[in-house]
Design an enzyme around this catalytic site. Structure first.
Site, PDB file in Angstrom:
ATOM      1  N   GLY A 118      81.164   2.386 -30.481  1.00 41.12           N
ATOM      2  CA  GLY A 118      80.820   2.854 -29.336  1.00 41.12           C
ATOM      3  C   GLY A 118      79.216   1.417 -28.856  1.00 41.12           C
ATOM      4  N   MET A 174      74.796   7.205 -24.641  1.00 36.73           N
ATOM      5  CA  MET A 174      75.440   7.903 -23.914  1.00 36.73           C
ATOM      6  C   MET A 174      76.327   8.882 -24.356  1.00 36.73           C
ATOM      7  SD  MET A 174      75.706   5.531 -20.297  1.00 36.73           S
ATOM      8  CE  MET A 174      76.131   6.849 -18.633  1.00 36.73           C
ATOM      9  N   GLU A 175      76.546   9.062 -24.955  1.00 38.46           N
ATOM     10  CA  GLU A 175      78.321  10.138 -25.647  1.00 38.46           C
ATOM     11  C   GLU A 175      76.928  11.462 -27.046  1.00 38.46           C
ATOM     12  OE1 GLU A 175      78.649   6.775 -24.910  1.00 38.46           O
ATOM     13  OE2 GLU A 175      79.184   7.358 -22.877  1.00 38.46           O
ATOM     14  N   GLY A 215      84.009   4.399 -25.929  1.00 31.47           N
ATOM     15  CA  GLY A 215      84.316   5.083 -24.342  1.00 31.47           C
ATOM     16  C   GLY A 215      85.065   4.139 -23.498  1.00 31.47           C
ATOM     17  N   ASP A 273      73.333  -4.958 -25.497  1.00 30.22           N
ATOM     18  CA  ASP A 273      72.361  -5.214 -24.876  1.00 30.22           C
ATOM     19  C   ASP A 273      70.965  -5.298 -25.625  1.00 30.22           C
ATOM     20  OD1 ASP A 273      73.137  -3.427 -23.390  1.00 30.22           O
ATOM     21  OD2 ASP A 273      70.901  -3.159 -22.993  1.00 30.22           O
TER      22      ASP A 273
HETATM   23  O1  LIG Z   1      80.508   1.131 -24.752  1.00 31.21           O
HETATM   24  P1  LIG Z   1      80.611   2.688 -24.511  1.00 31.21           P
HETATM   25  O2  LIG Z   1      81.143   3.289 -26.443  1.00 31.21           O
HETATM   26  O3  LIG Z   1      81.778   3.138 -23.687  1.00 31.21           O
HETATM   27  O4  LIG Z   1      79.225   3.190 -24.504  1.00 31.21           O
HETATM   28  C1  LIG Z   1      78.103   2.880 -23.517  1.00 31.21           C
HETATM   29  O5  LIG Z   1      79.133   1.768 -23.027  1.00 31.21           O
HETATM   30  C2  LIG Z   1      78.408   2.762 -21.577  1.00 31.21           C
HETATM   31  C3  LIG Z   1      78.120   1.928 -20.358  1.00 31.21           C
HETATM   32  O6  LIG Z   1      77.968   0.992 -20.415  1.00 31.21           O
HETATM   33  C4  LIG Z   1      78.095   3.654 -22.357  1.00 31.21           C
HETATM   34  O7  LIG Z   1      79.529   4.731 -22.381  1.00 31.21           O
HETATM   35  C5  LIG Z   1      77.397   3.841 -23.550  1.00 31.21           C
HETATM   36  O8  LIG Z   1      77.418   5.110 -24.472  1.00 31.21           O
HETATM   37  O1  LIG Z   2      74.232   2.659 -22.350  1.00 30.70           O
HETATM   38  C1  LIG Z   2      73.969   1.975 -23.029  1.00 30.70           C
HETATM   39  C2  LIG Z   2      74.797   1.217 -23.202  1.00 30.70           C
HETATM   40  C3  LIG Z   2      74.656  -0.356 -23.871  1.00 30.70           C
HETATM   41  N1  LIG Z   2      73.439  -0.615 -23.183  1.00 30.70           N
HETATM   42  C4  LIG Z   2      72.777   0.265 -22.624  1.00 30.70           C
HETATM   43  O2  LIG Z   2      71.657  -0.498 -21.954  1.00 30.70           O
HETATM   44  N2  LIG Z   2      72.877   1.757 -22.411  1.00 30.70           N
END
Ligand SMILES: O=P(O)(O)O[C@H]1O[C@H](CO)[C@@H](O)[C@H]1O
Ligand SMILES: O=c1cc[nH]c(=O)[nH]1
Length: 235
Positions: A89, A180-181, A20, A204
């Protein structure tokens, strides 16, 4: 050039890693690829191509969330012919037996995003990983100093939640983690008949509040990148 990627037609490899964070793309290029060259700076969404064990591999930042990754992977597949897409990610765990620094290989993804409801006229589509990539990634993960889990994840349109009720319910249906992806990646790869996989480091724990330090994240992250690169380049 495509609308959001300023690369020439052959600048991007058939196999690509997708973090990301664009600075994570830079980190991967600088630490894992040989002779890496930056092919994209549009919107600072950095992309690089180099080699790993003699094979051409690219790495491209995607931004956060379904709309952002959808733009980048659509253009990578349509305009640059990318065939194998591996997201690298982070995610938040929602199962008690999953700890921070564990690695999750996402077999499938549920979502609260409306994009597939719109795409499929309100019918639910089941976004699924490519089995060949998943199998190779799992094989690469086994035997490393890594706790790896394979299962389903939840792709959310929101990072901040007013209530954890939905996540507790998803956990009771054996969903491992939230990010989120992945729904977008698996759906668009299916549309373009390409191979896709999400590999996620647990940064986390959403239900317990446990979090990793930056150093810990980096160590696990490095192992995850090695797993992704092995899966990406194994014949
Ligand atoms: O570490 P990335 O790849 O960005 O993925 C996670 O981190 C982001 C949120 O902090 C969102 O994009 C989630 O999917
Ligand atoms: O989308 C995410 C990524 C890491 N941790 C979260 O709680 N949400």
């Amino acid at each position: 050039m495509s609308v959001h990627i300023g690369a020439k037609p052959n600048d991007i490899a058939e196999t690509i890693l997708l973090p990301g964070d664009p600075l994570r793309a830079k980190y991967i290029a600088e630490n894992f690829l040989e002779d890496a060259v930056c092919y994209n700076t549009v919107r600072n969404m950095l992309g690089f191509t180099g080699t790993y064990k003699g094979q051409r591999v690219s790495v491209q930042g995607t931004g956060m969330g379904v709309p952002s990754i959808s733009i980048y992977i659509h253009e990578l597949m349509e305009s640059y012919g990318v065939q194998n897409l591996i997201r690298v990610g982070t995610c938040g765990a929602i199962q008690e037996d999953i700890k921070v620094r564990d690695v999750i290989i996402a077999m499938s993804s549920s979502t609260d995003s409306q994009v597939n409801r719109l795409r499929f006229n309100q019918v639910d589509f089941a976004p699924t990983a490519d089995f060949d990539l998943l199998h190779k990634a799992y094989q690469a993960a086994v035997g490393r100093d890594l706790s790896v889990k394979v299962g389903s994840v939840f792709t959310s349109d929101t990072f901040y939640q007013e209530s954890l009720d939905l996540y507790k319910k998803l956990a009771s249906y054996q969903v491992l983690a939230v990010e989120m992806e992945t729904t977008a990646l698996y759906t668009l790869a299916a549309q373009f008949k390409r191979k896709a996989l999400s590999i996620l480091t647990v940064s986390d724990h959403i239900l317990t509040g446990e979090a990793t330090s930056a150093d810990e994240r980096q160590t696990t992250f490095n192992t995850m990148i090695e797993v992704a690169l092995e899966a990406a380049t194994q014949k």
